[in-house]
Design a protein around this motif. Structure first.
Motif, PDB file in Angstrom:
ATOM      1  N   ILE A  75      54.322  40.726  26.198  1.00 10.60           N
ATOM      2  CA  ILE A  75      53.589  40.789  27.466  1.00 10.60           C
ATOM      3  C   ILE A  75      52.258  41.482  27.182  1.00 10.60           C
ATOM      4  O   ILE A  75      52.230  42.592  26.635  1.00 10.60           O
ATOM      5  CB  ILE A  75      54.366  41.587  28.538  1.00 10.60           C
ATOM      6  CG1 ILE A  75      55.711  40.913  28.845  1.00 10.60           C
ATOM      7  CG2 ILE A  75      53.537  41.718  29.817  1.00 10.60           C
ATOM      8  CD1 ILE A  75      56.602  41.728  29.765  1.00 10.60           C
ATOM      9  N   LEU A  76      51.153  40.829  27.518  1.00 12.43           N
ATOM     10  CA  LEU A  76      49.826  41.420  27.331  1.00 12.43           C
ATOM     11  C   LEU A  76      49.375  42.088  28.626  1.00 12.43           C
ATOM     12  O   LEU A  76      49.587  41.556  29.719  1.00 12.43           O
ATOM     13  CB  LEU A  76      48.816  40.352  26.924  1.00 12.43           C
ATOM     14  CG  LEU A  76      48.982  39.737  25.525  1.00 12.43           C
ATOM     15  CD1 LEU A  76      47.967  38.619  25.324  1.00 12.43           C
ATOM     16  CD2 LEU A  76      48.835  40.785  24.445  1.00 12.43           C
ATOM     17  N   VAL A  77      48.766  43.241  28.498  1.00 15.29           N
ATOM     18  CA  VAL A  77      48.268  43.992  29.650  1.00 15.29           C
ATOM     19  C   VAL A  77      46.788  44.269  29.446  1.00 15.29           C
ATOM     20  O   VAL A  77      46.363  44.696  28.370  1.00 15.29           O
ATOM     21  CB  VAL A  77      49.020  45.331  29.813  1.00 15.29           C
ATOM     22  CG1 VAL A  77      48.471  46.112  31.005  1.00 15.29           C
ATOM     23  CG2 VAL A  77      50.514  45.093  29.972  1.00 15.29           C
ATOM     24  N   ASP A  78      45.969  44.035  30.508  1.00 12.44           N
ATOM     25  CA  ASP A  78      44.541  44.306  30.408  1.00 12.44           C
ATOM     26  C   ASP A  78      43.929  44.307  31.796  1.00 12.44           C
ATOM     27  O   ASP A  78      44.341  43.546  32.678  1.00 12.44           O
ATOM     28  CB  ASP A  78      43.852  43.251  29.533  1.00 12.44           C
ATOM     29  CG  ASP A  78      42.409  43.614  29.209  1.00 12.44           C
ATOM     30  OD1 ASP A  78      42.073  44.806  29.302  1.00 12.44           O
ATOM     31  OD2 ASP A  78      41.636  42.720  28.872  1.00 12.44           O
ATOM     32  N   SER A  79      42.936  45.133  31.989  1.00  8.95           N
ATOM     33  CA  SER A  79      42.225  45.166  33.269  1.00  8.95           C
ATOM     34  C   SER A  79      41.202  44.046  33.360  1.00  8.95           C
ATOM     35  O   SER A  79      40.701  43.733  34.436  1.00  8.95           O
ATOM     36  CB  SER A  79      41.526  46.524  33.444  1.00  8.95           C
ATOM     37  OG  SER A  79      40.638  46.757  32.359  1.00  8.95           O
ATOM     38  N   ILE A  86      43.864  37.266  26.713  1.00 11.26           N
ATOM     39  CA  ILE A  86      44.482  36.869  27.979  1.00 11.26           C
ATOM     40  C   ILE A  86      44.232  35.396  28.246  1.00 11.26           C
ATOM     41  O   ILE A  86      45.080  34.676  28.773  1.00 11.26           O
ATOM     42  CB  ILE A  86      43.927  37.719  29.142  1.00 11.26           C
ATOM     43  CG1 ILE A  86      44.199  39.199  28.897  1.00 11.26           C
ATOM     44  CG2 ILE A  86      44.498  37.279  30.474  1.00 11.26           C
ATOM     45  CD1 ILE A  86      45.656  39.576  28.868  1.00 11.26           C
ATOM     46  N   GLN A  87      43.044  34.923  27.872  1.00 13.30           N
ATOM     47  CA  GLN A  87      42.680  33.545  28.181  1.00 13.30           C
ATOM     48  C   GLN A  87      43.224  32.553  27.162  1.00 13.30           C
ATOM     49  O   GLN A  87      43.345  31.365  27.462  1.00 13.30           O
ATOM     50  CB  GLN A  87      41.154  33.423  28.244  1.00 13.30           C
ATOM     51  CG  GLN A  87      40.560  34.191  29.412  1.00 13.30           C
ATOM     52  CD  GLN A  87      39.329  33.509  29.948  1.00 13.30           C
ATOM     53  OE1 GLN A  87      38.483  33.065  29.191  1.00 13.30           O
ATOM     54  NE2 GLN A  87      39.233  33.393  31.265  1.00 13.30           N
ATOM     55  N   GLN A  88      43.553  33.007  25.957  1.00  8.14           N
ATOM     56  CA  GLN A  88      44.021  32.090  24.924  1.00  8.14           C
ATOM     57  C   GLN A  88      45.409  32.503  24.444  1.00  8.14           C
ATOM     58  O   GLN A  88      45.566  33.046  23.360  1.00  8.14           O
ATOM     59  CB  GLN A  88      43.045  32.060  23.750  1.00  8.14           C
ATOM     60  CG  GLN A  88      41.684  31.531  24.128  1.00  8.14           C
ATOM     61  CD  GLN A  88      40.765  31.460  22.932  1.00  8.14           C
ATOM     62  OE1 GLN A  88      41.149  31.740  21.804  1.00  8.14           O
ATOM     63  NE2 GLN A  88      39.531  31.072  23.164  1.00  8.14           N
ATOM     64  N   LEU A  98      49.582  40.654  32.333  1.00 12.73           N
ATOM     65  CA  LEU A  98      49.556  41.463  33.550  1.00 12.73           C
ATOM     66  C   LEU A  98      48.194  42.119  33.672  1.00 12.73           C
ATOM     67  O   LEU A  98      47.667  42.676  32.700  1.00 12.73           O
ATOM     68  CB  LEU A  98      50.640  42.536  33.501  1.00 12.73           C
ATOM     69  CG  LEU A  98      52.096  42.056  33.558  1.00 12.73           C
ATOM     70  CD1 LEU A  98      53.030  43.224  33.264  1.00 12.73           C
ATOM     71  CD2 LEU A  98      52.400  41.451  34.910  1.00 12.73           C
ATOM     72  N   ALA A  99      47.608  42.051  34.857  1.00 15.69           N
ATOM     73  CA  ALA A  99      46.321  42.697  35.098  1.00 15.69           C
ATOM     74  C   ALA A  99      46.557  44.102  35.641  1.00 15.69           C
ATOM     75  O   ALA A  99      47.537  44.360  36.347  1.00 15.69           O
ATOM     76  CB  ALA A  99      45.502  41.877  36.092  1.00 15.69           C
ATOM     77  N   LEU A 100      45.659  45.011  35.273  1.00 17.12           N
ATOM     78  CA  LEU A 100      45.709  46.375  35.791  1.00 17.12           C
ATOM     79  C   LEU A 100      44.883  46.471  37.068  1.00 17.12           C
ATOM     80  O   LEU A 100      43.796  45.870  37.152  1.00 17.12           O
ATOM     81  CB  LEU A 100      45.180  47.349  34.743  1.00 17.12           C
ATOM     82  CG  LEU A 100      46.035  47.506  33.487  1.00 17.12           C
ATOM     83  CD1 LEU A 100      45.308  48.372  32.451  1.00 17.12           C
ATOM     84  CD2 LEU A 100      47.384  48.125  33.824  1.00 17.12           C
ATOM     85  N   MET A 107      55.316  42.274  37.205  1.00 21.09           N
ATOM     86  CA  MET A 107      55.881  42.920  36.025  1.00 21.09           C
ATOM     87  C   MET A 107      57.361  42.574  35.861  1.00 21.09           C
ATOM     88  O   MET A 107      57.820  42.234  34.767  1.00 21.09           O
ATOM     89  CB  MET A 107      55.708  44.439  36.137  1.00 21.09           C
ATOM     90  CG  MET A 107      56.262  45.217  34.943  1.00 21.09           C
ATOM     91  SD  MET A 107      56.003  47.006  35.109  1.00 21.09           S
ATOM     92  CE  MET A 107      57.245  47.370  36.378  1.00 21.09           C
ATOM     93  N   MET A 108      58.120  42.622  36.945  1.00 14.77           N
ATOM     94  CA  MET A 108      59.552  42.332  36.874  1.00 14.77           C
ATOM     95  C   MET A 108      59.795  40.865  36.520  1.00 14.77           C
ATOM     96  O   MET A 108      60.758  40.542  35.801  1.00 14.77           O
ATOM     97  CB  MET A 108      60.232  42.677  38.199  1.00 14.77           C
ATOM     98  CG  MET A 108      60.260  44.162  38.515  1.00 14.77           C
ATOM     99  SD  MET A 108      60.968  45.155  37.168  1.00 14.77           S
ATOM    100  CE  MET A 108      62.635  44.498  37.096  1.00 14.77           C
ATOM    101  N   ALA A 109      58.930  39.981  37.007  1.00 14.12           N
ATOM    102  CA  ALA A 109      59.089  38.557  36.693  1.00 14.12           C
ATOM    103  C   ALA A 109      58.939  38.317  35.189  1.00 14.12           C
ATOM    104  O   ALA A 109      59.702  37.545  34.588  1.00 14.12           O
ATOM    105  CB  ALA A 109      58.069  37.731  37.474  1.00 14.12           C
TER     106      ALA A 109
END
Length: 462
Positions: A75-79, A86-88, A98-100, A107-109
């Motif tokens: 799972i990638l996380v980034d604002s 995130i795009q590739q 997941l966006a900050l 997140m649960m999904a």
């Protein structure tokens, strides 16, 4: 004693690492935290997920980490939603992003997706397209035939048109459809498959469009149809050639108007679904025979993809075997080795059941001859055992020794032929009935008489 499941949080920023850890632990997860450097140097075992802050990778690439954790979903996380990672997300292990600030439902999904992730579903074939490396799940091979299929899939990544996949049973039509979905802009939504030939005609409308409570006898509650379940994603209509004509009319209307109604309702529902259909039938012949609507054919056949049979690309068999054995080893925790004569025996066979038949054979060998070297003799023996029986292969009739019960003998023969026809038809009753020259209702009655359950018919990806 079983180890508790845990996820690894990779983040070089102390503040954001603490915040993410707090949220994940609030969700009930056991979290281990690492910097990028320690993630690579100190390998953590028994993980069910990797959560990576995309901004914290620095000089490290995502590939550097996935090489160390080849079977763990990410799972990638980034604002920044425009972050290149995130795009590739072309690595199959990247479940999503997941966006900050994090949203708890999102997140649960993704955590649930990680829970259902299977290492054996990882791809083993890559193809270069410009500067982007795209992974193709199980579509291994280097022959021009399968290369063309992969090129077709790449052409569809930015398109939403309907696709018609044709090919023999067992050639991999559903796997091609899944690749189209997972490389498309709909990949974050569901891929829903329906076998049109396996559902009785009187239930197919409810299966596809759903029904309201009380719509018909037995409709005790409201039920969502496959179109509604696949909303925003992809609906795969397998064996579209077996769809009854009245249902073809209703499907055509949905494809034209992009709306439908549940059975028992007059309220239209918008269909935001990409439709991929597949068939082993010759639909042009079916049109001439009045079994398939020509207007529906043209609606579905916007982008045709033809899957070659395995006998047409035998040069790919060694690569396919290697890929299948890796999958089976991950699934059964057992492995086998094939001698050069065994590989030659596989190459010499014509594979009427295509990759499904090859997969079934290798799985049987893996279970029966775990950790052994397989020779041509074992291959030949198993091929004889699973060989399809056609009228040309029926042995010369001879009377059994002594007295015998002819009625019982014929009943056993009939039951065996029904099982063979169902196996050849992937459990599709209507197709098996056609193969046997019977009406569908007659075949269902005989299956009930001999206690034959089509769900017991083994099958893999179509």
């Amino acid at each position: 004693m079983a180890q508790p499941r845990k996820m690894l949080l990779v983040d070089d920023n102390d503040e954001s690492r603490y915040q993410l850890q707090t949220l994940l632990e609030f969700a009930g997860e056991k979290v281990v935290t690492r910097t990028c450097e320690k993630t690579i140097t100190n390998i953590e075992d028994n993980l069910f997920a990797l959560v990576i802050n995309a901004n914290s990778l620095g000089d490290y690439s995502l590939e550097t980490i996935t090489e160390k954790y080849p079977h763990t979903p990410i799972i990638l996380v980034d604002s920044n939603k425009n972050h290149p990672l995130i795009q590739q997300q072309h690595d199959w292990r990247v479940i999503g992003s997941l966006a900050l600030p994090l949203k708890y439902p999102d997140m649960m999904a993704l955590i649930r997706k990680c829970e259902s992730f299977k290492p054996e579903d990882l791809p083993s074939q890559t193809i270069n397209s410009g500067n982007t490396e795209v992974l193709f799940k199980k579509l291994v091979g280097k022959t021009p035939e399968i290369t063309k299929v992969r090129e077709n899939i790449l052409q569809l990544t930015d398109s939403d048109v309907n696709v018609l996949i044709t090919g023999e049973s067992g050639s991999g039509k559903e796997m091609v459809a899944k690749n189209i979905h997972y490389l498309s802009k709909r990949s974050n939504n569901k891929f829903v498959a329906v076998n049109c030939g396996a559902i009785p005609s009187e239930l197919l409308e409810s299966e596809l469009f759903g029904h309201e409570k009380g719509a018909f006898t037995g409709a005790m509650t409201k039920r969502l149809g496959r179109f509604e379940v696949a909303q925003g994603g992809t609906l795969f209509l397998d064996e579209i050639g077996d769809m009854p004509l009245p249902m073809q009319v209703k499907l055509l209307r949905v494809l034209e108007d992009r709306t439908y109604e549940r059975v028992g309702s007059n309220t239209p529902i918008k269909a935001d679904v990409r439709v991929i259909a597949a068939t082993h039938c010759n639909l042009r012949k079916a049109i001439l025979e009045g079994r398939f609507r020509e207007d529906l054919y043209y609606r579905l056949n916007v982008f045709p993809i033809e899957i070659p049979p395995l006998r047409a690309r035998k040069e790919d068999i060694p690569l396919i075997v290697q890929n299948l054995l890796q999958t089976l080893e991950a699934r059964h925790k057992k492995k086998i080795r094939l001698s050069s004569t065994a590989l030659k025996a596989l190459n010499d066979y014509d594979w009427p059941g295509n990759i499904r038949e090859l997969s079934n054979l290798l799985e049987r060998l893996t279970v029966e001859f775990s950790n052994q070297l397989i020779d041509a003799a074992e291959i030949s023996q198993k091929l004889k055992q699973q060989g399809r029986i056609t009228p040309s292969r029926i042995p010369e009739a001879r009377l059994p020794e002594g007295d015998f019960d002819l009625k019982e003998l014929l009943s056993n023969l009939e039951a065996n032929y029904i099982k063979l026809a169902l196996e050849e038809s992937d459990g599709t009753v209507s197709r098996a009935a056609q193969r046997l020259g019977l009406g569908r209702t007659t075949l269902v009655e005989k299956m009930r008489k001999y206690q034959i359950d089509r769900d017991d018919i083994s099958e893999t990806d179509s």
